[in-house]
Design a protein around this motif. Structure first.
Motif, short mmCIF file in Angstrom:
data_model
loop_
_atom_site.label_atom_id
_atom_site.label_comp_id
_atom_site.label_asym_id
_atom_site.label_seq_id
_atom_site.Cartn_x
_atom_site.Cartn_y
_atom_site.Cartn_z
N PHE A 164 0.71 -1.19 0.04
CA PHE A 164 0.08 -0.07 -0.04
C PHE A 164 0.91 1.19 0.03
O PHE A 164 0.60 2.23 -0.81
N GLN A 165 1.90 1.46 0.78
CA GLN A 165 2.57 2.40 1.00
C GLN A 165 3.56 2.47 -0.51
O GLN A 165 3.80 3.79 -0.76
N GLU A 166 4.04 1.64 -0.89
CA GLU A 166 4.54 1.53 -2.21
C GLU A 166 3.88 2.14 -3.49
O GLU A 166 4.26 3.03 -4.17
N LEU A 167 2.50 1.67 -3.36
CA LEU A 167 1.60 2.14 -4.19
C LEU A 167 1.07 3.91 -4.09
O LEU A 167 1.29 4.38 -5.10
N LEU A 168 1.23 4.12 -3.01
CA LEU A 168 0.99 5.65 -2.63
C LEU A 168 1.98 6.46 -3.04
O LEU A 168 2.11 7.61 -3.82
N VAL A 169 3.37 5.90 -2.79
CA VAL A 169 4.89 6.64 -3.03
C VAL A 169 4.88 6.54 -4.84
O VAL A 169 5.13 7.69 -5.20
N ASN A 170 4.82 5.59 -5.35
CA ASN A 170 4.83 5.45 -6.84
C ASN A 170 3.95 6.27 -7.58
O ASN A 170 4.39 6.78 -8.39
N ASN A 171 2.89 6.26 -6.96
CA ASN A 171 1.89 7.50 -7.55
C ASN A 171 1.85 8.67 -7.21
O ASN A 171 0.78 9.50 -7.66
N ARG A 172 2.76 9.19 -6.08
CA ARG A 172 2.74 10.37 -5.63
C ARG A 172 1.39 10.87 -5.10
O ARG A 172 0.75 11.99 -5.34
N ILE A 173 0.76 10.02 -4.45
CA ILE A 173 -0.69 10.29 -3.74
C ILE A 173 -0.16 10.51 -2.07
O ILE A 173 0.38 9.75 -1.54
N ALA A 174 -0.63 11.62 -1.77
CA ALA A 174 -0.64 12.16 -0.35
C ALA A 174 -1.33 10.94 0.49
O ALA A 174 -2.37 10.48 0.26
N LYS A 175 -0.54 10.42 1.57
CA LYS A 175 -1.29 9.71 2.58
C LYS A 175 -2.41 10.39 3.24
O LYS A 175 -2.18 11.48 3.69
N ARG A 176 -3.76 10.05 2.95
CA ARG A 176 -4.77 10.75 3.86
C ARG A 176 -5.72 9.89 4.43
O ARG A 176 -5.94 8.79 4.07
N LYS A 177 -6.32 10.18 5.41
CA LYS A 177 -6.96 9.33 6.63
C LYS A 177 -8.51 9.07 5.83
O LYS A 177 -8.76 9.90 5.07
N ALA A 178 -8.93 7.92 5.75
CA ALA A 178 -10.02 7.49 5.05
C ALA A 178 -11.08 6.86 6.08
O ALA A 178 -10.82 5.53 6.39
N PRO A 179 -11.81 7.43 6.82
CA PRO A 179 -12.90 7.14 7.67
C PRO A 179 -13.62 6.11 6.81
O PRO A 179 -13.60 6.14 5.56
N ASN A 180 -14.00 5.10 7.33
CA ASN A 180 -14.87 3.99 6.74
C ASN A 180 -15.97 4.63 6.02
O ASN A 180 -16.58 5.56 6.46
N LYS A 181 -16.87 3.84 5.07
CA LYS A 181 -17.78 4.22 4.31
C LYS A 181 -18.89 4.78 5.29
O LYS A 181 -19.75 5.81 5.14
N ILE A 182 -19.35 3.81 6.62
CA ILE A 182 -20.53 4.23 7.15
C ILE A 182 -20.01 5.55 7.94
O ILE A 182 -21.08 6.21 8.04
N GLU A 183 -18.90 5.51 8.34
CA GLU A 183 -18.57 7.05 9.19
C GLU A 183 -19.01 8.17 8.45
O GLU A 183 -19.27 9.23 8.78
N ARG A 184 -18.31 8.08 6.87
CA ARG A 184 -18.51 9.05 6.03
C ARG A 184 -19.83 9.29 5.61
O ARG A 184 -20.35 10.65 5.81
N PHE A 185 -20.77 8.46 5.58
CA PHE A 185 -22.05 8.55 5.43
C PHE A 185 -22.70 9.13 6.70
O PHE A 185 -23.52 10.01 6.31
N TYR A 186 -22.63 8.72 7.68
CA TYR A 186 -23.28 9.32 8.75
C TYR A 186 -22.87 10.54 9.23
O TYR A 186 -23.41 11.56 9.95
N SER A 187 -21.58 11.21 8.76
CA SER A 187 -21.26 12.32 8.97
C SER A 187 -21.86 13.51 8.25
O SER A 187 -21.64 14.51 8.58
N THR A 188 -22.75 12.90 7.04
CA THR A 188 -23.30 13.89 6.41
C THR A 188 -24.81 14.19 6.82
O THR A 188 -25.59 14.82 6.08
N ILE A 189 -25.20 13.48 7.85
CA ILE A 189 -26.73 13.45 8.11
C ILE A 189 -27.02 14.51 9.15
O ILE A 189 -26.00 14.85 10.23
#
Length: 189
Positions: A164-189
């Motif tokens: 996973f770290q190799e994939l992020l580095v090789n594609n120059r993608i910043a590491k970002r927190k990713a709450p799970n989908k249910i957390e993201r869903f309930y944060s919009t209610i």
């Protein structure tokens, strides 16, 4: 199988990063698989407070009830299949206990009668194999929001984290927190 351990790593993406990874993995012309998660919770968020989540996933005209709980290696997932009629009953508020999930909810001290339908999140998912892992690109919509996510599923936690770290580095993608989908869903209610 009624239970499994899920080992996955996640990162939220920008639309540009999502498109870049679709290109990197030659997925531009692949039609994503559509799946809809229907979420359930108690009014006082007992599942969330225990680090758990309950959903019904609708995919390819099949319905599956899944309880996710914390586990030292990742997440413990407990599954029960549902008929379309059972799933629609759940969505209409008539929740029918299913054996495997009922056992786990009972161990968490959560009564089926206290569960309520919270709403749905629809994901368009692309998957590909990469270095003995599965790379997942998700485009999700819920409550007027859109997000993009990279997931990497692995059989081993240390190996998966390295890839996973190799994939992020090789594609120059910043590491970002990713709450799970249910957390993201309930944060919009």
């Amino acid at each position: 199988m009624a239970q499994e351990i899920e080992i996955e790593f996640k990162n939220l993406l920008t639309k540009q990063e999502y498109d870049q990874l679709r290109s990197t993995f030659n997925l531009e012309n692949v039609t994503p698989i559509k799946q809809t998660n229907h979420y359930f919770e108690t009014k006082d968020f007992k599942l969330k407070n225990k680090g758990a989540a309950l959903r019904i996933r609708e995919k390819n005209n099949l319905w599956q009830l899944t309880l996710k709980e914390p586990h030292e290696e990742g997440l413990l997932e407990t599954h029960d299949p549902l008929t379309e009629e059972e799933a629609k009953s759940w969505l209409d508020g008539s929740i029918i206990p299913k054996p495997h999930v009922a056992k786990q909810l009972n161990q968490l001290g959560i009564d089926f009668a206290t569960l309520h339908y919270g709403g749905a999140l629809t994901t368009h998912r692309l998957e590909t194999y990469y270095k003995d892992t599965v790379v997942v690109l998700d485009y999700s919509t819920y409550n007027g929001k859109v997000d993009y996510e990279l997931e990497l599923e692995a059989k081993d936690k240390v190996y998966g984290e390295n890839i996973f770290q190799e994939l992020l580095v090789n594609n120059r993608i910043a590491k970002r927190k990713a709450p799970n989908k249910i957390e993201r869903f309930y944060s919009t209610i």
